[in-house]
Design a protein around this motif. Structure first.
Motif, PDB file in Angstrom:
ATOM      1  N   ARG A  31     -10.036   0.583 -14.853  1.00  0.00           N
ATOM      2  CA  ARG A  31     -11.061   0.316 -13.832  1.00  0.00           C
ATOM      3  C   ARG A  31     -11.815  -0.965 -14.155  1.00  0.00           C
ATOM      4  NH1 ARG A  31     -12.243   5.903 -14.228  1.00  0.00           N
ATOM      5  NH2 ARG A  31     -14.134   5.365 -15.354  1.00  0.00           N
ATOM      6  N   GLU A  34      -7.857   7.615 -13.458  1.00  0.00           N
ATOM      7  CA  GLU A  34      -7.720   6.228 -13.891  1.00  0.00           C
ATOM      8  C   GLU A  34      -8.574   6.043 -15.149  1.00  0.00           C
ATOM      9  OE1 GLU A  34      -7.631   2.031 -11.535  1.00  0.00           O
ATOM     10  OE2 GLU A  34      -9.301   3.360 -11.120  1.00  0.00           O
ATOM     11  N   ASP A  79      -7.939  -3.011  -3.663  1.00  0.00           N
ATOM     12  CA  ASP A  79      -6.602  -2.470  -3.455  1.00  0.00           C
ATOM     13  C   ASP A  79      -6.041  -2.950  -2.118  1.00  0.00           C
ATOM     14  OD1 ASP A  79      -7.853  -0.956  -1.503  1.00  0.00           O
ATOM     15  OD2 ASP A  79      -7.775   0.899  -2.636  1.00  0.00           O
ATOM     16  N   TYR A  80      -4.754  -2.684  -1.912  1.00  0.00           N
ATOM     17  CA  TYR A  80      -4.068  -3.180  -0.714  1.00  0.00           C
ATOM     18  C   TYR A  80      -4.673  -2.625   0.562  1.00  0.00           C
ATOM     19  CZ  TYR A  80      -0.699  -4.450  -4.260  1.00  0.00           C
ATOM     20  OH  TYR A  80      -0.107  -4.968  -5.380  1.00  0.00           O
ATOM     21  N   TYR A  81      -5.050  -1.350   0.547  1.00  0.00           N
ATOM     22  CA  TYR A  81      -5.613  -0.739   1.742  1.00  0.00           C
ATOM     23  C   TYR A  81      -6.916  -1.425   2.131  1.00  0.00           C
ATOM     24  CZ  TYR A  81      -7.506   2.609   5.007  1.00  0.00           C
ATOM     25  OH  TYR A  81      -8.037   3.187   6.114  1.00  0.00           O
ATOM     26  N   THR A  82      -7.768  -1.721   1.159  1.00  0.00           N
ATOM     27  CA  THR A  82      -9.037  -2.393   1.438  1.00  0.00           C
ATOM     28  C   THR A  82      -8.803  -3.788   1.994  1.00  0.00           C
ATOM     29  OG1 THR A  82     -10.109  -1.138  -0.317  1.00  0.00           O
ATOM     30  CG2 THR A  82     -11.229  -3.148   0.423  1.00  0.00           C
ATOM     31  N   ARG A  83      -7.873  -4.507   1.409  1.00  0.00           N
ATOM     32  CA  ARG A  83      -7.547  -5.848   1.913  1.00  0.00           C
ATOM     33  C   ARG A  83      -7.054  -5.776   3.354  1.00  0.00           C
ATOM     34  NH1 ARG A  83      -4.506  -9.070  -2.936  1.00  0.00           N
ATOM     35  NH2 ARG A  83      -6.003  -8.571  -4.551  1.00  0.00           N
ATOM     36  N   HIS A  93       0.835  -1.205   0.000  1.00  0.00           N
ATOM     37  CA  HIS A  93       0.000   0.000   0.000  1.00  0.00           C
ATOM     38  C   HIS A  93       0.868   1.254   0.000  1.00  0.00           C
ATOM     39  CE1 HIS A  93      -3.198   2.768   0.851  1.00  0.00           C
ATOM     40  NE2 HIS A  93      -2.607   3.139   1.961  1.00  0.00           N
ATOM     41  N   GLU A 139       2.416   1.750  -3.393  1.00  0.00           N
ATOM     42  CA  GLU A 139       1.429   2.249  -4.335  1.00  0.00           C
ATOM     43  C   GLU A 139       1.178   3.743  -4.122  1.00  0.00           C
ATOM     44  OE1 GLU A 139      -2.608   0.363  -5.910  1.00  0.00           O
ATOM     45  OE2 GLU A 139      -2.724   0.979  -3.811  1.00  0.00           O
ATOM     46  N   GLN A 140       1.116   4.178  -2.856  1.00  0.00           N
ATOM     47  CA  GLN A 140       0.907   5.594  -2.544  1.00  0.00           C
ATOM     48  C   GLN A 140       2.065   6.440  -3.056  1.00  0.00           C
ATOM     49  OE1 GLN A 140      -2.363   5.193  -1.984  1.00  0.00           O
ATOM     50  NE2 GLN A 140      -2.155   6.935  -0.640  1.00  0.00           N
ATOM     51  N   ALA A 196      -9.607  -4.011 -13.291  1.00  0.00           N
ATOM     52  CA  ALA A 196      -9.214  -4.155 -11.887  1.00  0.00           C
ATOM     53  C   ALA A 196     -10.256  -5.007 -11.168  1.00  0.00           C
ATOM     54  CB  ALA A 196      -9.084  -2.787 -11.230  1.00  0.00           C
TER      55      ALA A 196
END
Length: 59
Positions: A36, A31, A43-47, A10, A13-14, A39
């Motif tokens: 979109r 994007e 994303d990593y943050y959601t996981r 994450h 990616e940031q 995909a």
């Protein structure tokens, strides 16, 4: 360990998003509709957010 890996991904990616934004004069790059559409994974943050409940000690 999974949480640490997701957090590192994450952050990476940031940094990439910030670098691309800076390269375009501070204007965020939208994007594309195709990216979109393709995909299919969160994303990593959601996981990482969803994983937090499993990392808490059970009572």
């Amino acid at each position: 360990m999974l949480a640490a890996v997701l957090e590192k991904l994450h952050q990476q990616e940031q940094r990439q998003v910030a670098a691309v934004t800076a390269a375009h004069g501070g204007v965020p790059v939208a994007e594309s509709p195709v990216s979109r559409l393709l995909a299919s994974h969160p994303d990593y943050y959601t996981r990482l957010h969803h994983l937090q409940a499993y990392l808490q000690p059970q009572r």
